[in-house]
Design a protein around this motif. Structure first.
Motif, mmCIF file in Angstrom:
data_model
loop_
_atom_site.group_PDB
_atom_site.id
_atom_site.type_symbol
_atom_site.label_atom_id
_atom_site.label_comp_id
_atom_site.label_asym_id
_atom_site.label_seq_id
_atom_site.Cartn_x
_atom_site.Cartn_y
_atom_site.Cartn_z
ATOM 1 N N VAL A 41 -8.279 2.606 -17.856
ATOM 2 C CA VAL A 41 -7.961 3.414 -16.685
ATOM 3 C C VAL A 41 -6.690 2.844 -16.076
ATOM 4 C CG1 VAL A 41 -8.782 4.293 -14.473
ATOM 5 C CG2 VAL A 41 -10.429 3.718 -16.262
ATOM 6 N N SER A 42 -5.773 3.697 -15.677
ATOM 7 C CA SER A 42 -4.553 3.198 -15.047
ATOM 8 C C SER A 42 -4.071 4.172 -13.982
ATOM 9 C CB SER A 42 -3.444 2.972 -16.084
ATOM 10 O OG SER A 42 -3.085 4.175 -16.726
ATOM 11 N N GLU A 43 -3.547 3.592 -12.906
ATOM 12 C CA GLU A 43 -2.900 4.341 -11.833
ATOM 13 C C GLU A 43 -3.784 5.461 -11.283
ATOM 14 O OE1 GLU A 43 0.834 5.621 -13.436
ATOM 15 O OE2 GLU A 43 1.708 3.616 -13.325
ATOM 16 N N VAL A 44 -5.016 5.104 -10.938
ATOM 17 C CA VAL A 44 -5.904 6.078 -10.308
ATOM 18 C C VAL A 44 -6.432 5.490 -9.002
ATOM 19 C CG1 VAL A 44 -6.613 7.027 -12.536
ATOM 20 C CG2 VAL A 44 -8.000 5.247 -11.452
ATOM 21 N N SER A 45 -6.944 6.365 -8.152
ATOM 22 C CA SER A 45 -7.560 5.942 -6.900
ATOM 23 C C SER A 45 -8.970 6.500 -6.831
ATOM 24 C CB SER A 45 -6.743 6.440 -5.702
ATOM 25 O OG SER A 45 -7.322 6.004 -4.487
ATOM 26 N N TRP A 46 -9.930 5.607 -6.643
ATOM 27 C CA TRP A 46 -11.324 6.009 -6.486
ATOM 28 C C TRP A 46 -11.695 5.804 -5.023
ATOM 29 C CZ3 TRP A 46 -12.705 2.641 -11.305
ATOM 30 C CH2 TRP A 46 -12.448 3.372 -12.478
ATOM 31 N N ASP A 47 -11.806 6.894 -4.284
ATOM 32 C CA ASP A 47 -12.097 6.832 -2.856
ATOM 33 C C ASP A 47 -13.538 7.256 -2.594
ATOM 34 O OD1 ASP A 47 -9.432 6.257 -2.767
ATOM 35 O OD2 ASP A 47 -8.825 8.086 -1.727
ATOM 36 N N ASP A 48 -14.275 6.376 -1.921
ATOM 37 C CA ASP A 48 -15.657 6.678 -1.517
ATOM 38 C C ASP A 48 -16.500 7.175 -2.687
ATOM 39 O OD1 ASP A 48 -15.222 6.017 1.226
ATOM 40 O OD2 ASP A 48 -14.184 7.928 1.469
ATOM 41 N N GLU A 63 -3.883 -1.133 -12.259
ATOM 42 C CA GLU A 63 -3.328 -0.426 -11.104
ATOM 43 C C GLU A 63 -4.312 0.611 -10.565
ATOM 44 O OE1 GLU A 63 0.991 0.417 -11.194
ATOM 45 O OE2 GLU A 63 0.885 -0.241 -13.292
ATOM 46 N N VAL A 64 -5.537 0.169 -10.414
ATOM 47 C CA VAL A 64 -6.596 1.023 -9.873
ATOM 48 C C VAL A 64 -6.806 0.662 -8.402
ATOM 49 C CG1 VAL A 64 -9.054 1.569 -9.988
ATOM 50 C CG2 VAL A 64 -7.729 1.326 -12.097
ATOM 51 N N THR A 65 -6.946 1.663 -7.560
ATOM 52 C CA THR A 65 -7.254 1.450 -6.149
ATOM 53 C C THR A 65 -8.663 1.956 -5.872
ATOM 54 O OG1 THR A 65 -4.937 1.674 -5.468
ATOM 55 C CG2 THR A 65 -6.616 1.987 -3.775
ATOM 56 N N VAL A 66 -9.495 1.069 -5.346
ATOM 57 C CA VAL A 66 -10.869 1.434 -4.997
ATOM 58 C C VAL A 66 -10.996 1.326 -3.482
ATOM 59 C CG1 VAL A 66 -13.312 0.910 -5.296
ATOM 60 C CG2 VAL A 66 -11.718 0.544 -7.198
ATOM 61 N N VAL A 79 -14.401 -7.180 -18.854
ATOM 62 C CA VAL A 79 -13.479 -6.238 -18.207
ATOM 63 C C VAL A 79 -12.263 -7.009 -17.698
ATOM 64 C CG1 VAL A 79 -13.168 -4.692 -16.222
ATOM 65 C CG2 VAL A 79 -15.286 -4.602 -17.557
ATOM 66 N N ARG A 80 -11.096 -6.398 -17.830
ATOM 67 C CA ARG A 80 -9.875 -6.938 -17.222
ATOM 68 C C ARG A 80 -9.421 -5.963 -16.147
ATOM 69 N NH1 ARG A 80 -5.362 -10.419 -18.234
ATOM 70 N NH2 ARG A 80 -3.392 -9.538 -17.476
ATOM 71 N N LEU A 81 -9.307 -6.482 -14.928
ATOM 72 C CA LEU A 81 -8.885 -5.679 -13.783
ATOM 73 C C LEU A 81 -7.563 -6.258 -13.303
ATOM 74 C CD1 LEU A 81 -9.932 -3.421 -11.822
ATOM 75 C CD2 LEU A 81 -10.857 -5.248 -10.413
ATOM 76 N N GLU A 82 -6.470 -5.534 -13.492
ATOM 77 C CA GLU A 82 -5.157 -6.105 -13.204
ATOM 78 C C GLU A 82 -4.353 -5.232 -12.245
ATOM 79 O OE1 GLU A 82 -2.505 -4.538 -16.998
ATOM 80 O OE2 GLU A 82 -3.590 -6.433 -17.219
ATOM 81 N N ASP A 83 -3.593 -5.913 -11.372
ATOM 82 C CA ASP A 83 -2.694 -5.240 -10.426
ATOM 83 C C ASP A 83 -3.410 -4.135 -9.653
ATOM 84 O OD1 ASP A 83 -0.315 -6.731 -11.189
ATOM 85 O OD2 ASP A 83 -0.394 -5.605 -13.067
ATOM 86 N N SER A 84 -4.624 -4.416 -9.246
ATOM 87 C CA SER A 84 -5.442 -3.393 -8.597
ATOM 88 C C SER A 84 -5.768 -3.781 -7.158
ATOM 89 C CB SER A 84 -6.726 -3.164 -9.398
ATOM 90 O OG SER A 84 -6.424 -2.618 -10.676
ATOM 91 N N ARG A 85 -6.263 -2.814 -6.403
ATOM 92 C CA ARG A 85 -6.574 -3.020 -4.992
ATOM 93 C C ARG A 85 -8.012 -2.601 -4.729
ATOM 94 N NH1 ARG A 85 -3.210 0.763 -2.107
ATOM 95 N NH2 ARG A 85 -3.233 -0.539 -0.250
ATOM 96 N N LEU A 86 -8.798 -3.546 -4.257
ATOM 97 C CA LEU A 86 -10.180 -3.274 -3.871
ATOM 98 C C LEU A 86 -10.234 -3.330 -2.350
ATOM 99 C CD1 LEU A 86 -12.021 -5.599 -6.447
ATOM 100 C CD2 LEU A 86 -11.289 -3.224 -6.743
ATOM 101 N N LEU A 87 -10.402 -2.184 -1.723
ATOM 102 C CA LEU A 87 -10.317 -2.081 -0.271
ATOM 103 C C LEU A 87 -11.667 -1.653 0.302
ATOM 104 C CD1 LEU A 87 -6.850 -0.255 -0.077
ATOM 105 C CD2 LEU A 87 -7.313 -2.714 -0.100
ATOM 106 N N GLY A 88 -12.487 -2.634 0.589
ATOM 107 C CA GLY A 88 -13.754 -2.389 1.261
ATOM 108 C C GLY A 88 -14.877 -1.779 0.454
ATOM 109 N N PRO A 89 -14.901 -1.885 -0.877
ATOM 110 C CA PRO A 89 -16.044 -1.325 -1.601
ATOM 111 C C PRO A 89 -17.291 -2.192 -1.421
ATOM 112 C CG PRO A 89 -14.638 -2.497 -3.128
ATOM 113 C CD PRO A 89 -13.916 -2.485 -1.804
ATOM 114 N N ASP A 90 -18.443 -1.568 -1.531
ATOM 115 C CA ASP A 90 -19.713 -2.286 -1.487
ATOM 116 C C ASP A 90 -20.104 -2.658 -2.915
ATOM 117 O OD1 ASP A 90 -22.248 -3.275 -1.241
ATOM 118 O OD2 ASP A 90 -23.110 -1.500 -0.287
ATOM 119 N N LEU A 91 -19.880 -3.926 -3.272
ATOM 120 C CA LEU A 91 -20.233 -4.441 -4.594
ATOM 121 C C LEU A 91 -21.423 -5.388 -4.495
ATOM 122 C CD1 LEU A 91 -16.612 -5.017 -5.885
ATOM 123 C CD2 LEU A 91 -18.311 -3.626 -7.063
#
Length: 221
Positions: A41-48, A63-66, A79-91
């Motif tokens: 997956v690349s350059e996507v945004s998963w919101d809510d 480059e995934v934004t969550v 899993v490799r998660l690179e250059d990504s942004r995790l903004l407040g997800p409940d993990l």
């Protein structure tokens, strides 16, 4: 007590990923209890997104934004998660195995009660992340900024922090075993008494001396 580690440092985890050409683009919606294997997956945004109990195995996320969302009890394995942004997800209560997070930002992430094993955080900015009650085993944080990271009540076993900077970290009631803090810049908001089982160097001891004295109620004149 603060002591030398009982075993040799473990190398950082590396996910068992096939060549990039063998990873299929993820073209489906991420959903609750979804199964995702050998995908990229690349350059996507998963919101809510509601993806509780999902499983990602041998995947590359670049480059995934969550943003927010429910990801509790999700599994990330190899899993490799690179250059990504995790903004407040409940993990919360999520499971992490043989995974690396490279660069990127994790802000306000709820990692409480997570089971994190053989994971490498490399050059990640972690801001106000919540590891309360989590179990971290054979984990390496390399050159990370941990600002207001909360490890309250967490269990850390064979965890290292080379090149990291702590700002206002909280280790209240944490349990540490073979934790190596050498090479990190330390500033704790709370939990100095939980450093039993950690290793620091002489320079760090000098830097921590005022905080230790204040914690013990010592007056220096």
């Amino acid at each position: 007590m603060i002591s030398m580690p009982s075993s040799q440092p473990i190398p950082p985890a590396r996910p068992d990923l096939p060549p990039l050409a063998e990873l299929a683009p993820l073209d489906s919606r991420v959903r609750d209890e979804g199964q995702y294997e050998y995908q990229r997956v690349s350059e996507v945004s998963w919101d809510d997104v509601f993806a509780s109990h999902a499983r990602f195995s041998q995947c590359l996320l670049a480059e995934v934004t969550v943003v927010g969302g429910e990801w509790s009890k999700t599994t990330f394995a190899d899993v490799r998660l690179e250059d990504s942004r995790l903004l407040g997800p409940d993990l919360s209560a999520s499971h992490w195995r043989d995974t690396e997070l490279v660069r990127g930002i994790a802000s306000g992430v709820q990692w409480h009660d997570a089971d994190v094993r053989r994971v490498h955080f490399d050059q990640v900015k972690l801001d106000a992340v919540n590891f309360r009650g989590a179990a971290l085993t054979d984990v390496v944080f390399t050159d990370c900024l941990l600002r207001e990271a909360d490890f309250g009540g967490a269990k850390l076993t064979r965890v290292r922090f080379p090149g990291c900077t702590f700002e206002e970290a909280d280790f209240s009631r944490a349990k540490l075993a073979d934790v190596d803090l050498r090479g990190a810049r330390l500033h704790f908001k709370a939990g100095l008494d939980a450093l039993r089982g950690a290793t620091i160097d002489g320079g760090q001891l000098v830097e921590l001396a005022p905080a230790i004295a204040a914690h013990l109620g010592l007056r220096i004149g």
